[in-house]
Design a protein around this motif. Structure first.
Motif, PDB file in Angstrom:
ATOM      1  N   SER A 119       5.765  14.544  -8.838  1.00  0.00           N
ATOM      2  CA  SER A 119       5.120  13.737  -9.888  1.00  0.00           C
ATOM      3  C   SER A 119       5.708  12.326  -9.867  1.00  0.00           C
ATOM      4  O   SER A 119       6.652  12.008 -10.575  1.00  0.00           O
ATOM      5  CB  SER A 119       5.325  14.382 -11.259  1.00  0.00           C
ATOM      6  N   TYR A 120       5.135  11.518  -9.020  1.00  0.00           N
ATOM      7  CA  TYR A 120       5.509  10.102  -8.924  1.00  0.00           C
ATOM      8  C   TYR A 120       4.221   9.307  -8.842  1.00  0.00           C
ATOM      9  O   TYR A 120       3.418   9.508  -7.933  1.00  0.00           O
ATOM     10  CB  TYR A 120       6.386   9.858  -7.687  1.00  0.00           C
ATOM     11  N   LYS A 121       4.006   8.427  -9.800  1.00  0.00           N
ATOM     12  CA  LYS A 121       2.730   7.705  -9.898  1.00  0.00           C
ATOM     13  C   LYS A 121       2.801   6.253  -9.396  1.00  0.00           C
ATOM     14  O   LYS A 121       1.821   5.541  -9.440  1.00  0.00           O
ATOM     15  CB  LYS A 121       2.270   7.676 -11.369  1.00  0.00           C
ATOM     16  N   GLY A 122       3.968   5.808  -8.949  1.00  0.00           N
ATOM     17  CA  GLY A 122       4.160   4.395  -8.639  1.00  0.00           C
ATOM     18  C   GLY A 122       3.528   3.876  -7.371  1.00  0.00           C
ATOM     19  O   GLY A 122       3.331   2.678  -7.226  1.00  0.00           O
ATOM     20  N   LEU A 123       3.190   4.754  -6.417  1.00  0.00           N
ATOM     21  CA  LEU A 123       2.694   4.261  -5.122  1.00  0.00           C
ATOM     22  C   LEU A 123       1.388   3.484  -5.236  1.00  0.00           C
ATOM     23  O   LEU A 123       1.235   2.431  -4.619  1.00  0.00           O
ATOM     24  CB  LEU A 123       2.528   5.422  -4.139  1.00  0.00           C
ATOM     25  N   ASP A 124       0.431   4.010  -5.988  1.00  0.00           N
ATOM     26  CA  ASP A 124      -0.850   3.309  -6.137  1.00  0.00           C
ATOM     27  C   ASP A 124      -0.650   1.936  -6.782  1.00  0.00           C
ATOM     28  O   ASP A 124      -1.287   0.954  -6.378  1.00  0.00           O
ATOM     29  CB  ASP A 124      -1.822   4.143  -6.973  1.00  0.00           C
ATOM     30  N   ILE A 125       0.232   1.877  -7.770  1.00  0.00           N
ATOM     31  CA  ILE A 125       0.510   0.605  -8.455  1.00  0.00           C
ATOM     32  C   ILE A 125       1.123  -0.392  -7.488  1.00  0.00           C
ATOM     33  O   ILE A 125       0.692  -1.553  -7.412  1.00  0.00           O
ATOM     34  CB  ILE A 125       1.438   0.850  -9.670  1.00  0.00           C
ATOM     35  N   HIS A 126       2.131   0.057  -6.721  1.00  0.00           N
ATOM     36  CA  HIS A 126       2.783  -0.848  -5.762  1.00  0.00           C
ATOM     37  C   HIS A 126       1.823  -1.279  -4.653  1.00  0.00           C
ATOM     38  O   HIS A 126       1.825  -2.443  -4.255  1.00  0.00           O
ATOM     39  CB  HIS A 126       4.017  -0.187  -5.154  1.00  0.00           C
ATOM     40  N   LEU A 127       1.022  -0.349  -4.166  1.00  0.00           N
ATOM     41  CA  LEU A 127       0.071  -0.684  -3.101  1.00  0.00           C
ATOM     42  C   LEU A 127      -0.917  -1.738  -3.581  1.00  0.00           C
ATOM     43  O   LEU A 127      -1.237  -2.679  -2.857  1.00  0.00           O
ATOM     44  CB  LEU A 127      -0.664   0.573  -2.633  1.00  0.00           C
ATOM     45  N   SER A 128      -1.368  -1.601  -4.800  1.00  0.00           N
ATOM     46  CA  SER A 128      -2.300  -2.576  -5.365  1.00  0.00           C
ATOM     47  C   SER A 128      -1.614  -3.924  -5.610  1.00  0.00           C
ATOM     48  O   SER A 128      -2.149  -4.977  -5.275  1.00  0.00           O
ATOM     49  CB  SER A 128      -2.870  -2.027  -6.674  1.00  0.00           C
ATOM     50  N   LYS A 129      -0.422  -3.883  -6.184  1.00  0.00           N
ATOM     51  CA  LYS A 129       0.304  -5.116  -6.516  1.00  0.00           C
ATOM     52  C   LYS A 129       0.662  -5.913  -5.274  1.00  0.00           C
ATOM     53  O   LYS A 129       0.573  -7.140  -5.265  1.00  0.00           O
ATOM     54  CB  LYS A 129       1.581  -4.769  -7.294  1.00  0.00           C
ATOM     55  N   TYR A 130       1.067  -5.235  -4.222  1.00  0.00           N
ATOM     56  CA  TYR A 130       1.540  -5.925  -3.019  1.00  0.00           C
ATOM     57  C   TYR A 130       0.410  -6.313  -2.060  1.00  0.00           C
ATOM     58  O   TYR A 130       0.688  -6.817  -0.975  1.00  0.00           O
ATOM     59  CB  TYR A 130       2.580  -5.064  -2.293  1.00  0.00           C
ATOM     60  N   GLN A 131      -0.852  -6.108  -2.444  1.00  0.00           N
ATOM     61  CA  GLN A 131      -1.950  -6.571  -1.588  1.00  0.00           C
ATOM     62  C   GLN A 131      -1.885  -8.078  -1.380  1.00  0.00           C
ATOM     63  O   GLN A 131      -2.236  -8.585  -0.326  1.00  0.00           O
ATOM     64  CB  GLN A 131      -3.312  -6.166  -2.165  1.00  0.00           C
ATOM     65  N   ASN A 132      -1.434  -8.799  -2.405  1.00  0.00           N
ATOM     66  CA  ASN A 132      -1.242 -10.239  -2.285  1.00  0.00           C
ATOM     67  C   ASN A 132       0.261 -10.510  -2.275  1.00  0.00           C
ATOM     68  O   ASN A 132       0.899 -10.506  -3.318  1.00  0.00           O
ATOM     69  CB  ASN A 132      -1.907 -10.974  -3.453  1.00  0.00           C
ATOM     70  N   PRO A 133       0.839 -10.754  -1.091  1.00  0.00           N
ATOM     71  CA  PRO A 133       2.291 -10.911  -1.019  1.00  0.00           C
ATOM     72  C   PRO A 133       2.820 -12.105  -1.809  1.00  0.00           C
ATOM     73  O   PRO A 133       3.949 -12.093  -2.269  1.00  0.00           O
ATOM     74  CB  PRO A 133       2.565 -11.072   0.478  1.00  0.00           C
ATOM     75  N   ARG A 134       1.994 -13.119  -2.000  1.00  0.00           N
ATOM     76  CA  ARG A 134       2.443 -14.288  -2.774  1.00  0.00           C
ATOM     77  C   ARG A 134       2.721 -13.935  -4.232  1.00  0.00           C
ATOM     78  O   ARG A 134       3.638 -14.451  -4.837  1.00  0.00           O
ATOM     79  CB  ARG A 134       1.395 -15.395  -2.732  1.00  0.00           C
ATOM     80  N   GLU A 135       1.878 -13.077  -4.788  1.00  0.00           N
ATOM     81  CA  GLU A 135       2.047 -12.697  -6.187  1.00  0.00           C
ATOM     82  C   GLU A 135       3.140 -11.653  -6.374  1.00  0.00           C
ATOM     83  O   GLU A 135       3.830 -11.639  -7.382  1.00  0.00           O
ATOM     84  CB  GLU A 135       0.725 -12.161  -6.751  1.00  0.00           C
ATOM     85  N   ALA A 136       3.291 -10.771  -5.399  1.00  0.00           N
ATOM     86  CA  ALA A 136       4.222  -9.646  -5.555  1.00  0.00           C
ATOM     87  C   ALA A 136       5.662 -10.031  -5.242  1.00  0.00           C
ATOM     88  O   ALA A 136       6.588  -9.540  -5.872  1.00  0.00           O
ATOM     89  CB  ALA A 136       3.798  -8.507  -4.650  1.00  0.00           C
ATOM     90  N   ASP A 137       5.855 -10.916  -4.287  1.00  0.00           N
ATOM     91  CA  ASP A 137       7.197 -11.237  -3.817  1.00  0.00           C
ATOM     92  C   ASP A 137       7.558 -12.663  -4.210  1.00  0.00           C
ATOM     93  O   ASP A 137       6.869 -13.608  -3.840  1.00  0.00           O
ATOM     94  CB  ASP A 137       7.255 -11.058  -2.298  1.00  0.00           C
ATOM     95  N   ALA A 138       8.653 -12.814  -4.943  1.00  0.00           N
ATOM     96  CA  ALA A 138       9.053 -14.122  -5.461  1.00  0.00           C
ATOM     97  C   ALA A 138       9.351 -15.107  -4.335  1.00  0.00           C
ATOM     98  O   ALA A 138       8.958 -16.273  -4.400  1.00  0.00           O
ATOM     99  CB  ALA A 138      10.269 -13.982  -6.367  1.00  0.00           C
ATOM    100  N   MET A 139      10.015 -14.650  -3.275  1.00  0.00           N
ATOM    101  CA  MET A 139      10.370 -15.571  -2.194  1.00  0.00           C
ATOM    102  C   MET A 139       9.134 -16.051  -1.447  1.00  0.00           C
ATOM    103  O   MET A 139       9.041 -17.219  -1.081  1.00  0.00           O
ATOM    104  CB  MET A 139      11.348 -14.914  -1.229  1.00  0.00           C
ATOM    105  N   THR A 140       8.171 -15.170  -1.234  1.00  0.00           N
ATOM    106  CA  THR A 140       6.931 -15.575  -0.579  1.00  0.00           C
ATOM    107  C   THR A 140       6.178 -16.568  -1.446  1.00  0.00           C
ATOM    108  O   THR A 140       5.589 -17.528  -0.948  1.00  0.00           O
ATOM    109  CB  THR A 140       6.051 -14.340  -0.291  1.00  0.00           C
ATOM    110  N   LYS A 141       6.210 -16.347  -2.756  1.00  0.00           N
ATOM    111  CA  LYS A 141       5.554 -17.264  -3.684  1.00  0.00           C
ATOM    112  C   LYS A 141       6.206 -18.643  -3.628  1.00  0.00           C
ATOM    113  O   LYS A 141       5.514 -19.665  -3.555  1.00  0.00           O
ATOM    114  CB  LYS A 141       5.628 -16.695  -5.101  1.00  0.00           C
TER     115      LYS A 141
END
Length: 198
Positions: A119-141
């Motif tokens: 029972s771990y629900k985080g993968l779908d959230i992370h997969l969706s969030k990291y589709q845009n690396p600029r928004e998900a990762d501070a250094m890339t932004k």
């Protein structure tokens, strides 16, 4: 830039055990999705099995990149992306997912777990969030903002150079105009002086 698959596995002595997975197969045709998902699941397990404990690796398969991180406790994660997606962001995602997973799922369940029992629900959230690396990762932004600033600065410098060239033209014209103005003034003075006799 796209992420297609994110999987958490347990690397056993002989094979890797899939614990949880998330997929974004929207770019594939409807009829291909199940086959693509099976292939990505198989590839993720194979890469996790063949990667040494405590290492990170990237494997290129056609136009896709498979990034894997196998921790010292045999918990591993695999992300499959296109070749344009930044490698550093993939490994940041894998670190974050494994850390979160190990906090939420007891390590006793790792060797025998499967996607239905974990029972771990985080993968779908992370997969969706990291589709845009600029928004998900501070250094890339920050890097993207620096690149934009560099482009703006470059354009500003070009504008200044163009304006500088135009100003030089104006200055040379004004010097020329100054001489013409003096000649006009002298001519006008001569013309007006003949009328002042009366």
């Amino acid at each position: 830039m796209k992420l297609y698959s994110l999987s958490v596995l347990y690397k056993g002595a002989t094979k890797a055990n899939l614990l949880k997975a998330a997929y974004d197969l929207s770019s594939f045709s409807f009829f291909q999705r199940s086959s693509v998902q099976e292939f990505m699941t198989f590839t993720s397990a194979l890469i996790a099995e063949r990667t040494s404990v405590g290492t990170r690796a990237s494997v290129k398969e056609q136009e896709y990149l498979c990034h894997v991180y196998v921790r010292n406790d045999n918990l591993s994660a695999v992300v499959i992306s296109d070749s344009e997606y930044p490698q550093r962001v993939c490994f940041t995602l894998l670190d974050k997912v494994l850390e979160e997973f190990s906090r939420q799922v007891d390590s006793i369940d790792w060797p025998s777990g499967n996607p239905d029992t974990v029972s771990y629900k985080g993968l779908d959230i992370h997969l969706s969030k990291y589709q845009n690396p600029r928004e998900a990762d501070a250094m890339t932004k920050v890097q993207a903002e620096l690149d934009e600033t560099k482009i703006i600065l470059h354009n500003t410098m070009e504008s200044l150079l163009e304006r500088g060239e135009k100003l030089d033209d104006l200055v040379s014209k004004s010097e020329h105009l100054g001489n013409q103005s003096k000649a006009f003034y002298k001519t006008a003075r001569k013309q007006n002086s003949c009328c002042e006799i009366m």
